[in-house]
Design a protein around this motif. Structure first.
Motif, mmCIF file in Angstrom:
data_model
loop_
_atom_site.group_PDB
_atom_site.id
_atom_site.type_symbol
_atom_site.label_atom_id
_atom_site.label_comp_id
_atom_site.label_asym_id
_atom_site.label_seq_id
_atom_site.Cartn_x
_atom_site.Cartn_y
_atom_site.Cartn_z
ATOM 1 N N ARG A 122 3.145 -32.854 -25.059
ATOM 2 C CA ARG A 122 4.032 -32.964 -23.890
ATOM 3 C C ARG A 122 3.319 -32.528 -22.619
ATOM 4 O O ARG A 122 3.494 -33.140 -21.551
ATOM 5 N N GLU A 125 1.115 -35.251 -21.369
ATOM 6 C CA GLU A 125 1.926 -36.286 -20.714
ATOM 7 C C GLU A 125 2.345 -35.834 -19.314
ATOM 8 O O GLU A 125 2.347 -36.635 -18.370
ATOM 9 N N GLU A 126 2.688 -34.567 -19.180
ATOM 10 C CA GLU A 126 3.125 -34.037 -17.884
ATOM 11 C C GLU A 126 2.007 -34.085 -16.844
ATOM 12 O O GLU A 126 2.214 -34.543 -15.713
ATOM 13 N N ASN A 128 -0.509 -35.909 -16.690
ATOM 14 C CA ASN A 128 -0.884 -37.290 -16.394
ATOM 15 C C ASN A 128 0.316 -38.115 -15.921
ATOM 16 O O ASN A 128 0.263 -39.344 -15.900
ATOM 17 N N GLY A 129 1.394 -37.422 -15.545
ATOM 18 C CA GLY A 129 2.633 -38.106 -15.212
ATOM 19 C C GLY A 129 2.543 -39.063 -14.046
ATOM 20 O O GLY A 129 3.002 -40.210 -14.130
ATOM 21 N N ASN A 130 1.970 -38.641 -12.937
ATOM 22 C CA ASN A 130 1.907 -39.486 -11.734
ATOM 23 C C ASN A 130 0.671 -40.376 -11.710
ATOM 24 O O ASN A 130 0.714 -41.503 -11.230
#
Length: 311
Positions: A122, A125-126, A128-130
């Motif tokens: 998670r 993913e966070e 690399n979110g934008n």
């Protein structure tokens, strides 16, 4: 040449991978470890003692590193702060690629000892979110095929580990009605070889790096080579935390405190049985597709060799 850092590089799986990386003779390898250097480490490898809670120190250690492979012990860090700090430091230091401490099943359902992997997934993913700031993959080879040779050692560093498939005593534990559950079995040597090839790969890593050495059902395993006495346990008992079998796991993993071993070994048996029925051990094949010419060790060949002449 690729500059590689290996966090937790003194463990058995990481050392199998380091040997595979060294065999090419073209990589500059640095081991990051909490402990002092081991005496049998090759002189061409750099050893650096780090504090995973000291982010500035990690940033300095990772300057100039292209690929960071993490083998940090999941059980020793419930909140996974060590790997989160590694990820932050890697981004700041300009590391291009990262592989978190995975090297097992694709899912963690019913396996509380591996829930830390979900926290790291998670977090990746966070961050690399934008935009994609750190390329990463999850190397997931399923269960090490080497464990089916327990108590015999079939790899240089990986220690034998007992499983619910006990070939030595010709016994096994399966969940009633789920003999068709799928499990992926890959030797640690094949995992190491695939990681070494992935490090050399010029394209973008897939986010999930599934590795299928062998994709088999429980019943297929029990048909190879020996006649097994099979304990069939019920779903409702397992869900209630009860393992009603005539035997249980006894071999203790080095990372597990002795006073916690008995309960954890029972939980591991229950967890593997429950999770396999939900597809957690059915690894995907992204790495097989990237390297279709890799010749994986077949389960029947492995078991024939491992148990030839053995009682």
């Amino acid at each position: 040449m690729v500059r590689i850092a290996v966090a937790g590089g003194s463990g058995p799986v990481s050392r199998e991978v380091i040997d595979a990386l060294m065999s090419s003779g073209k990589h500059d390898i640095t081991i990051l470890s909490r402990s002092a250097q081991k005496s049998d480490i090759a002189p061409e490898i750099t050893w650096q003692v780090v504090d995973y809670n000291d982010k500035p120190n990690l940033i300095r250690a990772l300057r100039g590193i292209h690929t960071l492979l993490s083998f940090v012990q999941i059980l020793s860090d419930p909140d996974q702060e060590s790997q989160k700090n590694l990820i932050d430091a890697a981004i700041i230091s300009g590391v291009k690629r990262f592989a978190p401490s995975e090297y097992g099943s694709k899912g963690t359902v019913d396996m509380h000892w591996w829930h830390g992997k979900e926290k790291v997934r998670r977090y990746l993913e966070e961050v690399n979110g934008n935009e994609r700031v750190l390329e990463y993959t999850l190397f997931q080879p399923g269960l090490f095929l080497d464990y089916l040779a327990f108590p015999y050692k079939t790899a240089k560093y990986l220690d034998p580990l007992q499983s619910i498939f006990d070939f030595q005593n010709c016994r096994a534990i399966v969940m009633e009605g789920h003999e068709g559950a799928i499990i992926t079995l890959t030797t640690v040597a094949d995992l190491a070889a695939v990681i070494a090839r992935a490090v050399d790969y010029d394209g973008r890593w897939p986010t999930t790096g599934g590795i299928r050495g062998n994709r088999v059902t429980f019943s297929q395993i029990l048909e190879i080579g020996r006649s097994f006495v099979v304990d069939q346990v019920k779903l409702e008992d397992l869900e209630a935390g009860k393992l009603k079998a005539s035997w249980g796991l006894e071999a203790i993993h080095p990372a597990v405190p002795v006073d916690q071993a008995s309960e954890l070994l029972k939980a591991v048996s229950i967890g593997i049985l429950l999770s396999s029925s939900k597809g957690a051990w059915d690894s995907s094949d992204e790495m097989n597709q990237l390297f279709p010419d890799h010749d994986f060790t077949r389960i029947d060949d492995f078991l024939e060799k491992a148990w030839e002449g053995m009682p």
